[in-house]
Design an enzyme around this catalytic site. Structure first.
Site, PDB file in Angstrom:
ATOM      1  N   LYS A 158       0.854  -1.172   0.079  1.00  7.41           N
ATOM      2  CA  LYS A 158       0.091   0.120   0.007  1.00  7.41           C
ATOM      3  C   LYS A 158       0.756   1.208   0.049  1.00  7.41           C
ATOM      4  CE  LYS A 158      -3.089   3.113   0.369  1.00  7.41           C
ATOM      5  NZ  LYS A 158      -4.323   3.202   0.470  1.00  7.41           N
ATOM      6  N   CYS A 218      -3.436  11.068   1.927  1.00  4.24           N
ATOM      7  CA  CYS A 218      -3.063   9.652   1.808  1.00  4.24           C
ATOM      8  C   CYS A 218      -1.315   9.836   0.883  1.00  4.24           C
ATOM      9  CB  CYS A 218      -3.910   8.751   0.745  1.00  4.24           C
ATOM     10  SG  CYS A 218      -5.379   8.596   1.532  1.00  4.24           S
TER      11      CYS A 218
HETATM   12  N1  SAJ Z   1      -2.499  14.755  -8.674  1.00  6.14           N
HETATM   13  C1  SAJ Z   1      -1.575  15.691  -9.443  1.00  6.14           C
HETATM   14  N2  SAJ Z   1      -1.279  15.208 -10.473  1.00  6.14           N
HETATM   15  C2  SAJ Z   1      -1.847  14.029 -11.067  1.00  6.14           C
HETATM   16  C3  SAJ Z   1      -2.565  12.940 -10.279  1.00  6.14           C
HETATM   17  C4  SAJ Z   1      -2.987  13.824  -8.880  1.00  6.14           C
HETATM   18  O1  SAJ Z   1      -1.325  16.748  -9.240  1.00  6.14           O
HETATM   19  O2  SAJ Z   1      -1.470  13.640 -12.335  1.00  6.14           O
HETATM   20  C5  SAJ Z   1      -2.715  15.310  -7.199  1.00  6.14           C
HETATM   21  C6  SAJ Z   1      -4.378  15.565  -7.014  1.00  6.14           C
HETATM   22  O3  SAJ Z   1      -4.805  17.033  -7.334  1.00  6.14           O
HETATM   23  C7  SAJ Z   1      -4.415  15.381  -5.505  1.00  6.14           C
HETATM   24  C8  SAJ Z   1      -3.090  14.418  -5.152  1.00  6.14           C
HETATM   25  O4  SAJ Z   1      -2.345  14.469  -6.430  1.00  6.14           O
HETATM   26  O5  SAJ Z   1      -4.057  16.797  -4.762  1.00  6.14           O
HETATM   27  C9  SAJ Z   1      -3.683  13.184  -4.873  1.00  6.14           C
HETATM   28  O6  SAJ Z   1      -4.783  12.706  -5.797  1.00  6.14           O
HETATM   29  P1  SAJ Z   1      -4.932  11.287  -6.338  1.00  6.14           P
HETATM   30  O7  SAJ Z   1      -6.132  11.279  -7.228  1.00  6.14           O
HETATM   31  O8  SAJ Z   1      -3.799  10.793  -7.006  1.00  6.14           O
HETATM   32  O9  SAJ Z   1      -5.234  10.489  -5.065  1.00  6.14           O
HETATM   33  P2  SAJ Z   1      -6.099  10.418  -3.830  1.00  6.14           P
HETATM   34  O10 SAJ Z   1      -5.506  10.792  -2.550  1.00  6.14           O
HETATM   35  O11 SAJ Z   1      -7.369  10.743  -4.111  1.00  6.14           O
HETATM   36  O12 SAJ Z   1      -6.188   8.678  -3.684  1.00  6.14           O
HETATM   37  C10 SAJ Z   1      -4.978   7.974  -3.684  1.00  6.14           C
HETATM   38  C11 SAJ Z   1      -5.328   6.830  -4.685  1.00  6.14           C
HETATM   39  N3  SAJ Z   1      -3.845   6.138  -4.814  1.00  6.14           N
HETATM   40  C12 SAJ Z   1      -3.350   5.807  -6.013  1.00  6.14           C
HETATM   41  O13 SAJ Z   1      -3.905   6.041  -6.935  1.00  6.14           O
HETATM   42  C13 SAJ Z   1      -2.047   5.064  -6.129  1.00  6.14           C
HETATM   43  C14 SAJ Z   1      -6.163   5.694  -3.940  1.00  6.14           C
HETATM   44  O14 SAJ Z   1      -6.232   4.366  -4.819  1.00  6.14           O
HETATM   45  C15 SAJ Z   1      -5.822   5.291  -2.602  1.00  6.14           C
HETATM   46  O15 SAJ Z   1      -6.802   4.491  -1.997  1.00  6.14           O
HETATM   47  C16 SAJ Z   1      -5.880   6.644  -1.520  1.00  6.14           C
HETATM   48  O16 SAJ Z   1      -4.843   7.421  -2.413  1.00  6.14           O
HETATM   49  C17 SAJ Z   1      -5.602   6.249  -0.102  1.00  6.14           C
HETATM   50  O17 SAJ Z   1      -6.654   6.264   0.378  1.00  6.14           O
HETATM   51  O18 SAJ Z   1      -4.365   5.919  -0.033  1.00  6.14           O
END
Ligand code: SAJ
Length: 417
Positions: A212, A266
């Site tokens: 994870k 996360c």
């Molecule tokens: N972000 C960027 N650029 C991108 C993708 C995301 O700047 O290309 C930013 C988003 O705007 C946000 C942050 O990253 O601020 C996180 O967003 P996210 O959509 O990547 O992830 P979370 O935090 O909503 O959910 C993540 C997920 N993990 C992965 O995709 C590996 C989810 O599957 C997990 O279950 C979750 O963390 C968790 O609970 O750990």
């Protein structure tokens, strides 16, 4: 193993949807939370968090008698712990919520029970949980002492669902099941197979914990790469959005999107658990965190530079949530940026955030406006979150304002940040 009664400890963004899908499979689910307001809300068939479609499912589960919430743990066949695992001031993991959950369920544990830790946890946390339970219940045996003969089975099964898509991903995603022994894994697998349509893949507890952390660190490192590129491009005068879309045409290149920083509970937290476990080795992982944490300050500097051109600058900040199309402001880089701008007294600040009705306390000096009114007044427009609503905006309306687009939504060719 038969699971008729399942208790979920922690009824937040993970625990409540999970409790609800068990209830939808007609199991008796006892949800436990220390927050009386959350418990009362759920018992009325309502929800205290935002997640699409969850309200309907909770309402159905409660009204049909399959889900009930309480502040005091009760006996059950399986206990699933979904409590927060934040980090402390020094970025070391804080397991106090897991410890409190262990103390709370220990008195009601009985022979034959399964205890699953779902919270994202540093390597070794499941063993620590088992140790806390064993200390509280010397009359029962645990896998760390009795192996396959233990009275209680203990496993780690990390949640992996994406906020905003939780109900679909809970059912469809593969699950990693890390039992403290093979029988612990088998028991946890049969529990999750009640609702998971993806594969439930078995490993040991430590590998499941590390898996994870690895998933979220992988994403953090990849976002850091994009964010670093965006800052380099700003210096060398290349449009980062165009650059990434061109590079991604290579069959083995897939760069993520730069943004104002990385938010949520996360991705900005979990990599630190790896750094804490091996500080001398986790160089890329630590640097990625530092790059992503530096991005909001970079944006603030860009806004300050632009504001310097006006006598009384008016700045409209579009979006506050930590990512698009949700109302979750927790650990949001957009909030951090607006806070910093207010603190620096850069000018008059308007905020456009269609998903909230009031601004958080830390942003009281800013004013919440609709897009139209904010645009009418603004000298500088800062796009912080790529909400669907903002896509519809007529970009000609942005002229002649200075646009700082941190997500590349409006002005991919104009002002990369
Ligand atoms: N972000 C960027 N650029 C991108 C993708 C995301 O700047 O290309 C930013 C988003 O705007 C946000 C942050 O990253 O601020 C996180 O967003 P996210 O959509 O990547 O992830 P979370 O935090 O909503 O959910 C993540 C997920 N993990 C992965 O995709 C590996 C989810 O599957 C997990 O279950 C979750 O963390 C968790 O609970 O750990």
């Amino acid at each position: 193993m038969e699971f008729q009664t399942i208790s979920v400890i922690g009824l937040g963004y993970i625990g409540l949807p999970t409790a609800t899908v068990f209830a939808a499979r007609q199991r008796q689910v006892i949800g436990v939370d220390v927050n009386q307001h959350a418990v009362d809300t759920i018992n009325q068939g309502k929800i205290h968090i935002v997640e699409p479609d969850l309200d309907m499912l909770v309402h159905a589960a409660v009204s049909q008698g399959f889900l009930r919430a309480t502040t005091k743990p009760e006996a059950a066949d399986a206990f699933l712990i979904a409590v927060p695992t934040p980090f402390k001031e020094d970025k070391r993991p804080d397991l106090s919520y897991i410890e409190a959950a262990a103390e709370a369920i220990a008195p009601v544990l009985k022979k034959g029970n399964l205890v699953v830790l779902e919270s994202t946890s540093p390597v070794g946390a499941t063993e620590q949980l088992a140790a806390w339970l064993a200390a509280a219940r010397p009359d029962l045996t645990f896998p760390q002492h009795q192996g396959e003969q233990s009275d209680i089975r203990v496993a780690h099964c990390p949640e992996r669902v994406l906020p905003g898509h939780v109900l679909r991903e809970l059912v469809e995603n593969d699950r990693i099941i890390g039992g403290m022994t093979p029988k612990c894994s088998d028991a946890a697998q049969s529990l999750y197979e009640l609702f998971v349509r993806g594969n439930c893949i078995i490993t040991d507890a430590r590998t499941a914990e590390m898996c994870k952390l690895t998933e979220n660190s992988f994403r953090d490192v990849n976002i850091a790469f994009a964010n670093e590129l965006s800052m380099i491009c700003d210096k060398v005068g290349v449009n980062v959005w165009e650059l990434i879309s061109l590079a991604n045409r290579h069959p083995r290149v897939s760069i993520l999107q730069p943004g104002p920083g990385v938010g949520g509970h996360c991705i900005a937290v979990d990599p630190w658990f790896i750094v804490d476990a091996a500080p001398e080795r986790a160089k890329i992982i630590r640097t990625a965190r530092e790059v992503n944490d530096s991005k909001p300050h970079f944006i603030v500097d860009r806004v300050k530079q632009a504001a310097g051109r006006f006598k009384d600058p008016v700045i409209a900040c579009f979006g506050l949530s930590f990512k698009s199309n949700i109302d979750d402001l927790r650990e949001s880089p957009a909030v951090e940026i607006v806070e910093e701008l207010l603190k620096a007294k850069v000018g008059t600040i308007f905020v456009v955030e269609p998903h909230v009705r009031t601004l958080p306390a830390s942003l009281q000096e800013a004013e919440l406006l609709d897009a139209e009114r904010a645009l009418n007044h603004a000298d500088i427009v800062v796009l912080l979150v790529d909400h669907q609503q903002f896509r519809k905006l007529d970009t000609d309306r942005l002229q002649p304002r200075i646009v700082i687009d941190t997500r590349g939504m409006w002005s991919a060719k104009r002002n990369p940040a």
